[in-house]
Design a protein around this motif. Structure first.
Motif, PDB file in Angstrom:
ATOM      1  N   CYS A 155       0.577  -1.040   0.189  1.00 14.14           N
ATOM      2  CA  CYS A 155      -0.138  -0.151  -0.068  1.00 14.14           C
ATOM      3  C   CYS A 155       0.868   1.091  -0.321  1.00 14.14           C
ATOM      4  O   CYS A 155       0.565   1.943  -0.675  1.00 14.14           O
ATOM      5  CB  CYS A 155      -0.989  -0.104   1.276  1.00 14.14           C
ATOM      6  N   SER A 169       1.351   4.001  -3.139  1.00 12.50           N
ATOM      7  CA  SER A 169       1.068   5.432  -2.821  1.00 12.50           C
ATOM      8  C   SER A 169       1.656   6.393  -3.411  1.00 12.50           C
ATOM      9  O   SER A 169       1.497   7.585  -3.892  1.00 12.50           O
ATOM     10  CB  SER A 169       0.925   6.261  -1.116  1.00 12.50           C
ATOM     11  N   LYS A 175       1.560  10.446  -4.382  1.00  9.13           N
ATOM     12  CA  LYS A 175       0.285   9.964  -2.851  1.00  9.13           C
ATOM     13  C   LYS A 175       1.325  10.051  -1.389  1.00  9.13           C
ATOM     14  O   LYS A 175       0.812   9.087  -0.567  1.00  9.13           O
ATOM     15  CB  LYS A 175      -1.267   9.976  -3.183  1.00  9.13           C
ATOM     16  N   LYS A 225      -0.593   9.493   1.341  1.00  6.39           N
ATOM     17  CA  LYS A 225      -1.727   8.268   1.820  1.00  6.39           C
ATOM     18  C   LYS A 225      -1.035   7.292   2.304  1.00  6.39           C
ATOM     19  O   LYS A 225      -1.285   6.563   1.388  1.00  6.39           O
ATOM     20  CB  LYS A 225      -2.273   8.870   0.547  1.00  6.39           C
ATOM     21  N   LYS A 226      -1.020   7.035   3.469  1.00  7.21           N
ATOM     22  CA  LYS A 226       0.055   5.327   4.709  1.00  7.21           C
ATOM     23  C   LYS A 226      -0.682   5.434   4.989  1.00  7.21           C
ATOM     24  O   LYS A 226      -0.515   4.488   6.117  1.00  7.21           O
ATOM     25  CB  LYS A 226       1.383   6.279   4.663  1.00  7.21           C
ATOM     26  N   ALA A 264      -4.662   5.513   2.954  1.00  2.00           N
ATOM     27  CA  ALA A 264      -4.440   3.941   1.954  1.00  2.00           C
ATOM     28  C   ALA A 264      -5.605   3.055   2.520  1.00  2.00           C
ATOM     29  O   ALA A 264      -6.082   2.413   1.025  1.00  2.00           O
ATOM     30  CB  ALA A 264      -2.926   3.899   2.368  1.00  2.00           C
TER      31      ALA A 264
END
Length: 444
Positions: free
Chosen positions: A129, A133, A138, A141-142, A220
């Motif tokens: 993930c 991201s 992004k 976005k974690k 995420a």
């Protein structure tokens, strides 16, 4: 260490560190030594027989002693005992199992990657993930959202998504990037007069508030078990997954379905996602995939999840990840045969046919004065007991009483959980619950 007695029990205490125990207490109490298994039963070194009421660890779908799996393992050992899938190498069993999983997946999936356990698989999904991201530009976005009482494993990342205090205390977990929303425990958390549908809407509202507080551009993925297993068997109420998915789609949050317990028939369908109308971006499967005869898990991902990862690897020049045992030829061969047997013997259908009987027994025992309520679906269930003294200890007392009556179950706080092998028969269900009833009577 020459003064240590020669018994297996003494040597176990001397040399082995056990999970999920008070380690100092274990030095005194020691272990029950299981010597062999047959069908839904296991036997200790004294020859006492036990119903394996938890299918090992929610996992031995075919029961114990399935000779076909041993034969397949030996044949693969003789042919190719090990090879890897690094650097453009592969082998037949891993390809065949990956293809089979794509074919039977409840929603369209694109690629499969193998690990050795569900914990390891969920940990890798987190890593993927983050990688994805970054690939999408992004970098913020974690964050990952799990649920209170959810269980996704015990590695650093998976243990952080897990929502159980016992898995966090003194381990410096959870990681800051991991957040938790409410457990959908309708039986204990519903407001007076609140319907299941209203409760589910409230759970979705809680999730949405968390996403907005943290910032949608920082979230995420959401991890969820179709039925929450190791946290105490929580079956989602009406419309729960529909409402949760509505919120996730609204804020572009990936859905990871942790099917480690529910996969391969436990809820009466091949996957729990089918049972509850879940359309995940990623699925994690393990346990019943090989009936735990071999350590293996798999990550299934859709094209929308895979494509940015593949593009990023092309930009960098390599996908910088790999496990020595990923796609192990013996483990994948055994898993493939295990799935074949589940299909040939219609064990998913057996779960559907026997579930009413299983749940009826839970209903009967829920009328016992020691029982507060019951939860269950398919062939997985729990009895929530009234606390006797300090909350959180009733389940352990019940598990101890059940062991005396010849049933191995799982205690989780004040709950006693059951999840027998999928091969169980109607008569065996009746006998197992009769013993559980005697165990309840032992509690007074």
């Amino acid at each position: 260490m020459s003064d240590i007695p020669n018994s297996i029990e003494a040597r176990d205490r001397a040399y082995q560190l056990h999970p999920l125990v008070d380690l100092r207490r274990h030095e005194t109490t020691g272990s029950l030594v299981i010597d062999r298994g047959e069908g839904v039963y296991v036997f200790d070194t004294d020859g006492k027989r036990y119903f394996e009421g938890l299918a090992g660890l929610w996992s031995v779908a075919l029961g114990f002693g399935e000779k076909r799996l041993g034969e397949v393992a030996k044949a693969q050992m003789d042919k190719l005992p090990y090879y890897h899938i690094f650097s453009h190498k592969t082998h037949g069993p891993s390809v065949e199992l990956a293809e089979k999983l794509i074919q039977i997946a409840p929603v369209p999936m694109s690629k499969v990657h193998f690990t050795s356990s569900g914990s390891e698989a969920n940990d890798l999904v987190v890593k993927l993930c983050w990688y994805r991201s970054n690939a999408l530009g992004k970098p913020d976005k974690k964050k990952i959202i799990g649920r209170i009482k959810g269980y996704h494993g015990v590695t650093i990342a998976a243990g952080s998504i897990t929502g159980l205090a016992r898995n966090h205390a003194s381990f410096d977990l959870p990681l800051d990037r991991m957040k938790h929303t409410a457990c959908p425990d309708y039986g204990s958390m519903a407001l007076p007069g609140e319907s299941e549908a209203e409760f589910s809407l409230r759970m979705a509202d809680d999730l949405e508030k968390l996403i907005l507080e943290e910032g949608p551009d920082t979230i995420a993925a959401f991890f969820g078990e179709p039925v929450m297993g190791s946290g105490g068997v929580y079956v989602p109420p009406e419309n729960y997954w529909q409402e949760i998915q509505r919120v996730l789609r609204k804020y572009d949050v990936l859905l990871v379905a942790d099917e480690v317990i529910t996969g391969f028939g436990r809820t009466g369908n091949m996957f729990g996602s089918t049972t509850f109308g879940i359309e995940p971006d990623v699925m994690v499967v393990s346990k019943q995939m090989a009936s735990s005869y071999m350590p293996i898990a798999a990550i299934l991902m859709n094209e929308g999840f895979y494509a940015p990862i593949a593009d990023e690897s092309a930009r960098i020049g390599v996908f910088g990840h790999g496990y020595t045992a990923s796609g192990h030829p013996v483990a994948t061969a055994v898993s493939l045969e295990n799935i074949k047997i589940i299909e040939e013997r219609d064990l998913v259908g057996n779960c559907r046919r026997l579930s009413p009987r299983f749940l009826a027994h839970l209903d009967d025992l829920a009328r016992h004065p020691k029982v507060k309520l019951r939860r269950g679906i398919g062939l997985i269930g729990a009895l929530e007991l009234h606390p006797d003294g300090e909350p959180g200890r009733a389940g352990a007392a019940m598990a101890s009483a059940a062991l005396e009556e010849g049933v191995i179950g799982r205690s989780v706080g004040d709950a006693f959980c059951l999840c027998p092998p999928l091969i169980i028969t109607a008569d065996e269900i009746d006998a197992m619950f009769a013993a559980v009833g005697r165990a309840l009577d032992r509690l007074g």
